[in-house]
Motif scaffolding. Structure first.
Motif, mmCIF file in Angstrom:
data_model
loop_
_atom_site.group_PDB
_atom_site.id
_atom_site.type_symbol
_atom_site.label_atom_id
_atom_site.label_comp_id
_atom_site.label_asym_id
_atom_site.label_seq_id
_atom_site.Cartn_x
_atom_site.Cartn_y
_atom_site.Cartn_z
ATOM 1 N N PRO A 193 -7.765 9.080 6.472
ATOM 2 C CA PRO A 193 -7.769 8.820 5.028
ATOM 3 C C PRO A 193 -7.527 7.339 4.748
ATOM 4 O O PRO A 193 -7.005 6.612 5.600
ATOM 5 C CB PRO A 193 -6.602 9.665 4.513
ATOM 6 C CG PRO A 193 -5.686 9.810 5.678
ATOM 7 C CD PRO A 193 -6.563 9.799 6.909
ATOM 8 N N THR A 194 -7.928 6.913 3.572
ATOM 9 C CA THR A 194 -7.634 5.553 3.129
ATOM 10 C C THR A 194 -6.890 5.622 1.810
ATOM 11 O O THR A 194 -7.087 6.563 1.030
ATOM 12 C CB THR A 194 -8.910 4.698 2.985
ATOM 13 O OG1 THR A 194 -8.538 3.333 2.922
ATOM 14 C CG2 THR A 194 -9.718 5.061 1.762
ATOM 15 N N THR A 195 -6.023 4.666 1.582
ATOM 16 C CA THR A 195 -5.274 4.578 0.330
ATOM 17 C C THR A 195 -5.775 3.365 -0.440
ATOM 18 O O THR A 195 -5.963 2.294 0.133
ATOM 19 C CB THR A 195 -3.761 4.464 0.602
ATOM 20 O OG1 THR A 195 -3.354 5.600 1.383
ATOM 21 C CG2 THR A 195 -2.969 4.444 -0.687
ATOM 22 N N ILE A 196 -5.987 3.561 -1.725
ATOM 23 C CA ILE A 196 -6.456 2.504 -2.625
ATOM 24 C C ILE A 196 -5.249 1.891 -3.333
ATOM 25 O O ILE A 196 -4.357 2.613 -3.786
ATOM 26 C CB ILE A 196 -7.431 3.073 -3.683
ATOM 27 C CG1 ILE A 196 -8.527 3.922 -3.040
ATOM 28 C CG2 ILE A 196 -7.986 1.965 -4.567
ATOM 29 C CD1 ILE A 196 -9.470 3.183 -2.149
ATOM 30 N N TYR A 197 -5.234 0.567 -3.418
ATOM 31 C CA TYR A 197 -4.170 -0.181 -4.090
ATOM 32 C C TYR A 197 -4.787 -1.169 -5.071
ATOM 33 O O TYR A 197 -5.928 -1.602 -4.896
ATOM 34 C CB TYR A 197 -3.336 -0.984 -3.077
ATOM 35 C CG TYR A 197 -2.444 -0.159 -2.218
ATOM 36 C CD1 TYR A 197 -1.118 0.074 -2.570
ATOM 37 C CD2 TYR A 197 -2.909 0.395 -1.034
ATOM 38 C CE1 TYR A 197 -0.288 0.840 -1.761
ATOM 39 C CE2 TYR A 197 -2.088 1.157 -0.220
ATOM 40 C CZ TYR A 197 -0.779 1.378 -0.592
ATOM 41 O OH TYR A 197 0.034 2.133 0.203
ATOM 42 N N TYR A 198 -3.997 -1.547 -6.074
ATOM 43 C CA TYR A 198 -4.392 -2.632 -6.965
ATOM 44 C C TYR A 198 -3.185 -3.502 -7.269
ATOM 45 O O TYR A 198 -2.034 -3.094 -7.088
ATOM 46 C CB TYR A 198 -5.012 -2.107 -8.268
ATOM 47 C CG TYR A 198 -4.020 -1.507 -9.234
ATOM 48 C CD1 TYR A 198 -3.389 -2.299 -10.199
ATOM 49 C CD2 TYR A 198 -3.694 -0.157 -9.171
ATOM 50 C CE1 TYR A 198 -2.464 -1.749 -11.070
ATOM 51 C CE2 TYR A 198 -2.775 0.401 -10.044
ATOM 52 C CZ TYR A 198 -2.163 -0.402 -10.993
ATOM 53 O OH TYR A 198 -1.248 0.141 -11.847
ATOM 54 N N LYS A 199 -3.488 -4.714 -7.749
ATOM 55 C CA LYS A 199 -2.431 -5.629 -8.165
ATOM 56 C C LYS A 199 -2.948 -6.441 -9.353
ATOM 57 O O LYS A 199 -4.025 -7.031 -9.281
ATOM 58 C CB LYS A 199 -2.036 -6.572 -7.020
ATOM 59 C CG LYS A 199 -0.856 -7.462 -7.363
ATOM 60 C CD LYS A 199 -0.377 -8.246 -6.163
ATOM 61 C CE LYS A 199 0.903 -8.996 -6.505
ATOM 62 N NZ LYS A 199 1.428 -9.709 -5.337
ATOM 63 N N ARG A 200 -2.169 -6.429 -10.423
ATOM 64 C CA ARG A 200 -2.505 -7.248 -11.597
ATOM 65 C C ARG A 200 -1.981 -8.658 -11.369
ATOM 66 O O ARG A 200 -0.897 -8.853 -10.825
ATOM 67 C CB ARG A 200 -1.878 -6.667 -12.856
ATOM 68 C CG ARG A 200 -2.481 -5.339 -13.264
ATOM 69 C CD ARG A 200 -1.987 -4.924 -14.641
ATOM 70 N NE ARG A 200 -2.553 -3.673 -15.033
ATOM 71 C CZ ARG A 200 -3.719 -3.517 -15.640
ATOM 72 N NH1 ARG A 200 -4.449 -4.575 -15.923
ATOM 73 N NH2 ARG A 200 -4.168 -2.328 -15.963
ATOM 74 N N THR A 230 -6.864 0.575 2.435
ATOM 75 C CA THR A 230 -6.329 0.443 3.781
ATOM 76 C C THR A 230 -6.095 1.829 4.366
ATOM 77 O O THR A 230 -5.919 2.804 3.632
ATOM 78 C CB THR A 230 -5.018 -0.384 3.779
ATOM 79 O OG1 THR A 230 -4.675 -0.716 5.133
ATOM 80 C CG2 THR A 230 -3.871 0.359 3.124
ATOM 81 N N GLU A 231 -6.107 1.919 5.666
ATOM 82 C CA GLU A 231 -5.890 3.208 6.327
ATOM 83 C C GLU A 231 -4.515 3.762 5.947
ATOM 84 O O GLU A 231 -3.494 3.083 6.075
ATOM 85 C CB GLU A 231 -5.976 3.058 7.845
ATOM 86 C CG GLU A 231 -5.803 4.372 8.571
ATOM 87 C CD GLU A 231 -5.850 4.241 10.079
ATOM 88 O OE1 GLU A 231 -5.441 5.205 10.745
ATOM 89 O OE2 GLU A 231 -6.279 3.190 10.593
#
Length: 177
Positions: free
Chosen positions: A164-171, A130-131
């Motif tokens: 820029p974009t930020t990377i996220y994850y979720k288990r 996401t931005e």
């Protein structure tokens, strides 16, 4: 507010309403891959192309709509169907909430629906980008997503400015046995 998971035929029926949502999202400044102004015909064409991916099982889409049938939100999961070593993960894409429906919990509800469905299908890891600095970041952080990092000048926002974009994850805990 009703949430449904349309099949490809139903998605095709919804392309006009989804195009309205997409143009509103872009006009509102959200960085979802398009430059402003996005015309309605191009938005319809983009959604129509998604129908093939839904039919092939590479994309799952949810739509949220009010009683009168107006689509107010959507979210999708892109599945790496052609990568056997990636069957445990999916990318959350195109979370959109109409400007008139923001701040009422719809984005969070769509995230929850997608996450629960992914877990039920055996998915144990979701990721998204996401931005950086966008209002969506607050939603992801408060919904249990973990920030990985940012990539500078990743994509242009609707005004054409590189951001820029930020990377996220979720288990997730898979519920399918």
């Amino acid at each position: 507010m009703n949430v449904e998971r349309p099949d490809a035929a139903r998605l095709l029926e919804l392309t006009d309403a989804l195009a309205d949502l997409l143009t509103d999202t872009v006009d509102g400044g959200a960085s979802v891959g398009f430059l402003a102004p996005l015309n309605h015909a191009d938005a319809v064409a983009w959604w129509t192309q998604r129908c093939e991916a839904v039919a092939a099982g590479r994309l799952v889409v949810w739509t949220a709509y009010e009683e009168r049938g107006r689509v107010l939100g959507t979210v999708s999961l892109a599945l790496p169907a052609d990568k056997p070593n990636s069957a445990h993960r999916a990318e959350l894409v195109k979370l959109m909430v109409h400007r008139t429906a923001r701040g009422k919990g719809l984005g969070r509800r769509l995230l929850t629906v997608a996450g629960e469905a992914a877990a039920a299908d055996g998915i144990t890891l979701l990721h998204l980008d996401t931005e950086t600095g966008s209002p969506a970041e607050h939603l992801y952080r408060t919904s249990g997503w973990t920030e990985v990092g940012a990539i500078p000048d990743y994509a242009a926002n609707p005004a054409g400015v590189l951001r820029p974009t930020t990377i996220y994850y979720k288990r997730l805990r898979a519920t399918r046995h």
